[in-house]
Design an enzyme around this catalytic site. Structure first.
Site: not given
Ligand code: UGA
Length: 349
Positions: A11-12, A32, A161, A165, A208
């Site tokens: 992505f980035i 990649d 992770y 890092k 994510r």
């Molecule tokens: C992730 C990675 O761990 C990081 O290393 C990365 O840098 C970061 O994403 C990023 O994109 O920059 P996190 O933010 O925890 O971290 O991942 P997400 O999947 O984006 O979740 C964000 C929040 O949403 C979390 O609290 C998760 O529990 C919640 N979530 C996720 C939901 O409530 N519902 C979903 O369907 C998915």
């Protein structure tokens, strides 16, 4: 300048490669596993794609040769997805720390500048606001050179992770201290934009949060809030992030031996707010009249990700360093960032 993007097909990397190639000022090589996200660059004279897996002996040899022959290395190789930290912790550790450490060693051996992607996840957890004042150093916003890192116990293997890092950052810094590496480390804070992740309709697995919610909206299935959706993140639009990365790349004197947060503190939202905003936008602009609107429901972290999940409750970047040294400020607000990203996925259907 010859620029090598390791893990540049993600992505980035794909957004950065597009911006750099289009400037016409550089020769870009992306290594990649796949070039699916680089389709827009096919045929560009100053862009090269090398398909290789650095975890294999032949892929490692290819990476070594490319590092030897470039001016600067941007290393994006990472599995940045919490579901993988929980389901495949050993793979996450191997790739994040062991394989990337080899790249650090090669950059030092060949005297190449290294721009290493780390993660906002290194900062770990904060404490509830009421308690934060008692724990100096872990209150938001996170400062690159001051904030302590707090993570959970080993049985919460989500943190593998973050810690991998962190050790990588410390090893890079140690090379720098010995005068054996010119580096810049960047810590991305929840970048979003077109091509961020796959949809669950295309592949199994758990991407994510943006892509989980987008998949739900497109199919009318429930949007799931993990543990009530209270955890907060600062969502940063990819174009803003790429602006900052280009400044880091092109002003090496200001960025040598520095760590930069790249994030947008103004775009803070908890997962529940994110779900509501996305659902509102989708309903307003993209939903067909016959299409059901997703419900929003709550699910436990363990049910959603599996045993060993623990969340970062709040992540806010301090971006004064990037503002002061680079003159960078993010511009795209959360509504606009969500709309631009959603438009891409709707169009792709
Ligand atoms: C992730 C990675 O761990 C990081 O290393 C990365 O840098 C970061 O994403 C990023 O994109 O920059 P996190 O933010 O925890 O971290 O991942 P997400 O999947 O984006 O979740 C964000 C929040 O949403 C979390 O609290 C998760 O529990 C919640 N979530 C996720 C939901 O409530 N519902 C979903 O369907 C998915």
């Amino acid at each position: 300048m010859k620029i090598l993007l390791l893990g540049g097909g993600g992505f980035i990397g794909s957004h950065l490669a597009e911006r750099l190639a289009r400037s016409g000022a550089h020769e870009i090589t992306c290594l990649d596993l796949s070039d699916a996200k680089l389709a827009a660059l096919a045929g560009s004279e100053n862009f090269f794609f090398v398909r290789a897996n650095v975890c294999t002996p032949s892929g490692a040899a290819t990476a070594q040769e490319l590092i030897q022959n470039t001016d600067v290395v941007i290393n994006l190789i990472a599995p940045p997805n919490p579901s993988l930290y929980v389901s495949k912790p050993l793979e996450v550790f191997r790739l994040t720390l062991l394989e990337n450490f080899k790249i650090v060693e090669l950059c030092s051996a060949y005297g190449k500048r290294l721009i290493q992607f780390s993660t906002s996840e290194v900062y770990g957890k904060t404490f509830p606001e009421a308690e934060a004042a008692r724990f100096v150093g872990v209150a938001v916003p996170f400062k690159e050179d001051e904030t302590d890192f707090i993570v959970g116990p080993v049985n919460k293997h989500r943190w593998i992770y973050s810690v991998s890092k962190q050790v990588l950052e410390r090893a890079i810094d140690a090379y720098g201290l010995e005068g054996r590496l010119n580096y810049t480390i960047v810590r991305p804070f929840n970048f979003i934009g077109p091509r961020i992740d796959y949809l669950t309709t295309e592949r199994t697995g758990t991407p994510r949060v943006f892509s989980c919610f987008m998949s739900a909206l497109l199919t009318g299935s429930p949007m799931k809030l993990v543990n009530g959706g209270l955890s907060r993140r600062c969502y940063t639009y990819i174009d803003d992030a790429v602006d900052c990365l280009v400044l880091i790349l092109t002003t090496p004197d200001k960025c040598s031996q520095q760590i930069f947060n790249i994030g947008n503190p103004a775009n803070e939202a908890d997962a529940s707010d994110l779900a509501l905003r996305m659902r509102h936008l989708y309903d307003l602009k993209y939903r067909r009249p016959d299409q059901p609107l997703s419900k929003i429901e709550t699910v436990s972290g363990e049910d959603f990700y599996g045993l060993g999940y623990e969340d970062c409750d709040r992540r806010v970047p301090d971006i004064l360093k990037a503002e002061r040294l680079l003159g960078w400020t993010p511009k795209v607000d959360l509504t606009d960032a969500l709309d631009r990203t959603m438009a891409y996925y709707v169009e792709k259907q």
